[in-house]
Design a protein around this motif. Structure first.
Motif, short mmCIF file in Angstrom:
data_model
loop_
_atom_site.label_atom_id
_atom_site.label_comp_id
_atom_site.label_asym_id
_atom_site.label_seq_id
_atom_site.Cartn_x
_atom_site.Cartn_y
_atom_site.Cartn_z
N LEU A 1 0.32 -25.66 -2.46
CA LEU A 1 0.06 -25.04 -3.76
C LEU A 1 1.21 -25.29 -4.73
CD1 LEU A 1 -1.52 -21.61 -2.72
CD2 LEU A 1 -2.67 -23.55 -3.79
N LEU A 2 2.45 -25.25 -4.21
CA LEU A 2 3.60 -25.50 -5.07
C LEU A 2 3.55 -26.90 -5.66
CD1 LEU A 2 6.37 -24.85 -6.26
CD2 LEU A 2 7.39 -25.47 -4.06
N GLY B 1 6.48 -39.75 -10.72
CA GLY B 1 6.31 -39.87 -9.28
C GLY B 1 7.59 -39.76 -8.51
N VAL B 2 8.71 -40.20 -9.11
CA VAL B 2 10.01 -40.12 -8.42
C VAL B 2 10.39 -38.66 -8.17
CG1 VAL B 2 12.48 -40.60 -8.61
CG2 VAL B 2 10.82 -42.34 -9.31
N LEU B 3 10.25 -37.82 -9.18
CA LEU B 3 10.62 -36.41 -9.03
C LEU B 3 9.71 -35.71 -8.02
CD1 LEU B 3 11.29 -35.42 -12.75
CD2 LEU B 3 12.92 -36.19 -11.04
N LEU B 4 8.41 -35.96 -8.11
CA LEU B 4 7.48 -35.33 -7.17
C LEU B 4 7.74 -35.78 -5.74
CD1 LEU B 4 4.19 -35.59 -9.28
CD2 LEU B 4 5.54 -33.53 -8.84
N ARG B 5 8.05 -37.06 -5.57
CA ARG B 5 8.32 -37.57 -4.22
C ARG B 5 9.59 -36.94 -3.64
NH1 ARG B 5 7.98 -42.71 -5.26
NH2 ARG B 5 10.20 -43.02 -5.69
N LEU B 6 10.63 -36.82 -4.46
CA LEU B 6 11.88 -36.22 -3.98
C LEU B 6 11.67 -34.76 -3.59
CD1 LEU B 6 14.48 -37.68 -6.50
CD2 LEU B 6 14.34 -38.14 -4.05
N ARG C 1 2.40 -30.61 -10.32
CA ARG C 1 1.67 -31.75 -10.90
C ARG C 1 1.00 -31.39 -12.23
NH1 ARG C 1 -0.32 -32.22 -5.45
NH2 ARG C 1 0.92 -33.74 -4.28
N GLN C 2 0.85 -30.09 -12.52
CA GLN C 2 0.26 -29.71 -13.79
C GLN C 2 1.16 -30.05 -14.97
OE1 GLN C 2 -0.69 -25.55 -13.54
NE2 GLN C 2 -2.04 -25.80 -11.76
N ASN D 1 11.01 -19.94 -9.21
CA ASN D 1 10.60 -19.47 -10.54
C ASN D 1 9.29 -20.12 -10.97
OD1 ASN D 1 12.48 -17.53 -11.30
ND2 ASN D 1 13.92 -19.01 -12.11
N ILE D 2 9.13 -21.41 -10.69
CA ILE D 2 7.89 -22.10 -11.05
C ILE D 2 6.71 -21.50 -10.30
CG2 ILE D 2 6.68 -24.31 -10.91
CD1 ILE D 2 9.40 -25.68 -11.33
N TYR D 3 6.91 -21.21 -9.01
CA TYR D 3 5.83 -20.66 -8.18
C TYR D 3 5.45 -19.26 -8.66
CZ TYR D 3 3.11 -20.28 -3.84
OH TYR D 3 2.10 -20.17 -2.93
N LEU D 4 6.45 -18.40 -8.86
CA LEU D 4 6.16 -17.03 -9.27
C LEU D 4 5.69 -16.95 -10.72
CD1 LEU D 4 8.90 -14.92 -7.49
CD2 LEU D 4 6.43 -14.85 -7.13
#
Length: 410
Positions: free
Chosen positions: A139-140, A151-156, A145-146, A190-193
């Motif tokens: 879910l995080l 792609g580099v940041l998401l992969r890391l 992705r929203q 913080n992003i999740y909450l």
């Protein structure tokens, strides 16, 4: 990458590879260039997180903390620097944790001001069980992705979430959560909450309430002040379902409603017995008399004695006494800075005497003369124990050159 390195603490604990900040700086430019190239090409492999346990609260319980390698800290700091401007546009004003220009002191001050302005109300305390260990990684990543398309940041971030944990030489692979202690973990929390609570509170909850209500969140610590008890009970009923949709569980006993109305007693009369109180960020909010005794006001004091006693914890008794004095002085200075903004005078006055008593016992244990070391202890205290200038009890006690800047953070 250079700025990320500059912002990274150089003397922190080492990760699983044992590399220190000084060793990384020997060939700094080459190390930063190589780290960047591996991250961009996808060749970077996130190392396991070394887990250690640190005392929690009064020292009776422990909290797991993850320690990453130094180069991992630098790379995580660079990713945080890239993502912070994106999410700062979305984060709400009542979110205070791990954000530039905001602190726990700000959250406590604003909470106390709102309680005084509303004359109290009904307070809903939220306690999320093992929040950092229960975050749903799938879910995080969907939430990320929203807003994030790189792609580099998401992969890391995916590699860090699945890096594994090294504890006592054993590698484990938890299926959920982010390690506490990682540079990027507070931002991910913080992003999740923000998705779980903040945005939902503004979009869905506030328009449906019949009275005034204000939320305050610092990371996973949340309190909500309601003017209407009916609103508070309605929100409390739906919160477990809302958090459950994201894999989070509210503690059934620690999540509670607290009546916190201002006591209505005439001047000179005794205050009502045991008005409601609640804890937030290590401090207890309660109703007390003003200094002149004319009316009730919102008071703040440390929860228990953890903040007062922590500088005196016996963790350095194996070291030379002079080093113990310096360490105790620095810890006392940090505790005093925390208490000065939100503590009571008795708590302020207890920090240094307890530290001095601990140091005196250490000196006595090291000496064959037992307790006949008063003069030596006084000299040692004056020379080695740093003190904030505003809290000196005697003009004869001077500041140590190793002390922190007197006004820094005060």
């Amino acid at each position: 990458m250079r700025e990320a390195y500059r912002r990274t603490r150089k003397d922190g604990a080492v990760g699983v590879d044992g590399e220190t900040g000084a060793e990384f700086a020997v060939d700094l430019e080459a190390n930063l260039r190589g780290l960047r190239d591996r991250a961009l090409s996808g060749r970077y492999r996130a190392p396991p997180v070394r887990r250690v346990l640190i005392p929690k609260g009064d020292g009776k319980k422990t909290r797991p903390i993850g320690i990453t390698t130094f180069e991992d800290k630098v790379l995580q700091r660079a990713v945080v620097m890239a993502l912070e401007p994106v999410y700062e546009e979305e984060f709400t004003d009542f979110s205070y944790g791990f954000r530039r220009g905001r602190s726990a002191h700000d959250a406590l001050r604003d909470l106390q001001h709102q309680l005084w302005k509303m004359g109290g109300g009904v307070v809903l305390e939220l306690d999320i069980q093992s929040f950092f260990d229960q975050i749903d990684r799938g879910l995080l990543q969907q939430i990320l992705r929203q807003r994030v398309t790189d792609g580099v940041l998401l992969r890391l971030i995916g590699k860090w979430l699945h890096a594994g944990v090294m504890e006592d030489g054993r590698l484990s692979q938890p299926e959920s959560g982010t390690p506490q202690g990682g540079v990027i973990s507070p931002l991910l929390a913080n992003i999740y909450l923000h998705e779980v609570f903040d945005g939902w509170w503004i979009r869905e909850v506030l328009p449906r309430l019949g009275g005034e209500a204000h939320a305050f969140r610092y990371a996973d610590d949340i309190v909500i002040v309601f003017a209407n008890e009916r609103d508070a009970r309605r929100v409390m009923e739906v919160l477990p379902k809302r958090f459950g949709r994201f894999g989070l569980t509210l503690h059934p006993e620690k999540t509670r409603l607290v009546p916190f109305q201002r006591p209505r007693t005439p001047l000179g009369a005794k205050m009502e017995a045991k008005p409601g109180s609640f804890d937030f960020l290590g401090f207890t909010q309660y109703w007390t008399r003003s200094r002149k005794g004319h009316e009730a006001e919102d008071g703040t004091k440390p929860s228990g004695q953890g903040v007062v006693d922590r500088p005196c914890a016996a963790r350095h008794t194996h070291r030379p006494v002079v080093e113990q004095a310096k360490t105790l002085g620095k810890k006392a200075a940090r505790a005093l800075r925390l208490l000065r903004g939100h503590g009571e005078l008795p708590c302020l006055g207890a920090v240094l005497p307890r530290g001095e008593a601990h140091l005196a016992r250490a000196v006595c244990r090291r000496s064959q003369r037992g307790r006949s070391v008063g003069r030596d202890f006084g000299l040692l205290e004056a020379e080695s124990a740093p003190r904030p200038l505003w809290f000196t009890r005697s003009a004869s006690v001077s500041e140590s050159p190793d002390a922190e800047e007197p006004d820094a953070g005060i």
